[in-house]
Write a protein that holds these residues in place. Structure first.
Motif, short mmCIF file in Angstrom:
data_model
loop_
_atom_site.label_atom_id
_atom_site.label_comp_id
_atom_site.label_asym_id
_atom_site.label_seq_id
_atom_site.Cartn_x
_atom_site.Cartn_y
_atom_site.Cartn_z
N ARG A 62 0.83 -1.20 0.00
CA ARG A 62 0.00 0.00 0.00
C ARG A 62 0.87 1.25 0.00
O ARG A 62 1.87 1.31 0.71
CB ARG A 62 -0.93 0.03 1.22
N ARG A 73 -3.31 8.47 4.31
CA ARG A 73 -4.36 7.71 3.63
C ARG A 73 -3.78 6.91 2.48
O ARG A 73 -2.72 7.25 1.92
CB ARG A 73 -5.46 8.64 3.12
N VAL A 102 -5.76 3.98 -6.27
CA VAL A 102 -7.10 3.60 -5.85
C VAL A 102 -8.09 4.70 -6.23
O VAL A 102 -7.73 5.88 -6.31
CB VAL A 102 -7.16 3.32 -4.33
N GLY A 103 -9.33 4.30 -6.50
CA GLY A 103 -10.38 5.26 -6.77
C GLY A 103 -10.30 5.95 -8.11
O GLY A 103 -10.92 7.00 -8.29
N VAL A 475 -10.90 1.75 -2.91
CA VAL A 475 -10.19 2.10 -1.68
C VAL A 475 -10.45 0.99 -0.65
O VAL A 475 -11.60 0.59 -0.45
CB VAL A 475 -10.66 3.45 -1.14
#
Length: 478
Positions: A62, A73, A102-103, A475
């Motif tokens: 991540r 985040r 992500v997203g 996410v």
């Protein structure tokens, strides 16, 4: 050593704003181990912690804007394919980790000049996640400049680790609106479908077992020609095929099965006269649920369950009924191995242009006795694509709905979150698709991304068959 692979050719750079990477290893019989590493420029190689021997190991990476304890985040995410470690994994071993923002919707490829798309635009095709993590895309149709459809026989493989597409030999039979079922051992059964001709759409009676790893194909003759049917496989590799449209556009009532161990087709005595239904295994594959659909005259509320006994599929666990009968909804696992979510669809037993699109969903439990209860509200549309994410959430994408008074492809995307400790499920609207689409596929990859492939963009006045590939990484919950 972890090798981070940025497999997107567009969108935000994968390491933009990332200050720390978290490496986390999980697997059978081991406690999770994790390590944080500060990002140094364009780092692509990381030294992971020593990974103990065992089966089913997975490395997740991540990208954080700061350390989580400081409010950082997650903005990037990647997961390796599951791997076995026969001995302690050393520093010389290399683990490939496809890494994505992500997203965001992104296209696969390694640079803006090398974006990857389908070799053949296609809609009403199938996408099957293979045991090695690649995706088989097969069949479908293309819409020509005059509006007529042409059925395609092409097939191709998408590799999420390399971000590339590889063409395969053509299918033995052109087919669209067929089913693709992954069998034990990694083979895929492509069954039925239809082919466009001067006489209209003709249902296909044949099936084909593809072994992509061995580059072999075996033809199978079904008992009935059928298209727009449903198929699901049980834990022993037996496939149930039900319903669909047959010769003369009649709804098919005869069900049948395919035994992957013997390669034989067998009869099923219980008729299932339905079209627009869905089928899915429950109870770890011991049963197969058939939900929704129409017999051509009326919607069918009965939820059917089948189990393999005495050499065939037989009905079990009768009694459950949909609260709001519908057809062309999406069926996905939700909240456990015994529960399914049936969402969207429409309320016409025949043509979608006569329909009211449904904004409801229903929870189908295969327990004893089976039960149906109200699910969360969703955006009203039919023919939507839905997938269950590894963390239990469900993602819905596209479909068909009314727009300005005409039927058109839809761009809505939603994320449904199961409720905890009896709480109601939650619903989150996501950024819409860049191109509205229906008759597309969506597939959850081993790295946590969802692959959206092809489909039809119908505005009501223009129809275009899409040939794009799009990746979206949700996410993470935690």
């Amino acid at each position: 050593m972890a090798e981070l692979r940025d497999v997107a050719c567009d969108g935000t750079p994968v390491l933009d704003g990332v200050r720390y990477l978290r490496l986390r290893v999980t697997g059978e019989g081991m406690e999770p181990i994790e390590h944080y590493a500060a990002v140094d420029g364009g780092i692509t190689m990381l030294q992971p912690l020593s990974i103990p021997f065992g089966r089913g190991r997975m490395l997740e990476v991540r990208g954080y804007t700061d350390l989580p304890r400081s409010g950082g985040r997650v903005v990037s995410l990647g997961r390796s394919r599951p791997f076995d470690v026969p001995v302690q994994l050393g520093a010389s071993s290399r683990i490939a980790v496809p890494f994505l923002r992500v997203g965001e919707y992104v296209r696969p490829g390694f640079s803006a000049d090398s974006c990857v798309s389908l070799a053949s635009p296609r809609a009403a095709h199938t996408a099957t996640l293979l045991e090695d993590g690649r995706v088989l895309l097969a069949g479908g149709f293309q819409t020509g400049s005059g509006g007529a459809n042409t059925t395609v026989a092409s097939a191709e493989i998408f590799d999420p680790v390399t971000g590339t597409v590889e063409p395969l030999p053509s299918l033995e039979t052109r087919r669209a609106f067929h089913t693709a079922t992954r069998l034990p051992g990694g083979k895929v059964l492509l069954a039925g479908g239809e082919v466009a001709s001067v006489e209209g759409s003709l249902p296909v009676r044949s099936a084909q077992v593809l072994d992509v790893a061995q580059a072999t194909s075996t033809g199978v003759e079904l008992k009935v020609a059928r298209s727009q049917h449903a198929a699901a496989v049980d834990s022993s590799g037996r496939v149930l095929l039900v319903g669909g449209v047959g010769v003369g556009s009649a709804v098919v009532s005869e069900a049948e099965g395919f035994d992957s161990a013997t390669g034989q087709v067998f009869s099923v005595s219980t008729p299932v006269s339905r079209v627009g239904m869905a089928a899915m295994p429950v109870q770890d594959g011991r049963r197969i649920a058939v939900v929704g659909g129409s017999d051509g005259t009326s919607l069918r509320p009965e939820v059917l369950f089948f189990a393999h006994e005495g050499g065939s599929f037989v009905p079990v666990g009768e009694g459950a009924r949909l609260r709001e009968p519908r057809r062309d909804g999406a069926l996905v696992p939700f909240g456990g191995p015994e529960q399914l979510l049936y969402l969207g669809g429409h309320d016409s037993p025949r043509n979608v242009d006569e329909a009211r699109f449904l904004a409801s969903s229903e929870l189908v439990s295969s327990g004893v006795p089976p039960q149906v209860s109200a699910g969360p509200q969703v955006f009203a549309r039919s023919g939507l694509c839905a997938v269950a994410l590894p963390d239990g959430r469900v993602m819905t994408l596209g479909g068909v709905r009314y727009s300005s008074g005409v039927l058109a492809s839809d761009s809505h995307v939603e994320l449904l979150v199961p409720g905890e400790e009896g709480a109601a499920p939650g619903l989150l609207g996501l950024m819409p698709l860049e191109q509205p689409r229906q008759q597309h596929t969506c597939t959850v990859l081993d790295n946590g991304a969802v692959l959206i492939a092809g489909g039809l963009n119908d505005t009501g006045s223009q129809r275009k068959t899409l040939g794009d590939l799009v990746l979206y990484t949700p996410v993470p919950l935690d």
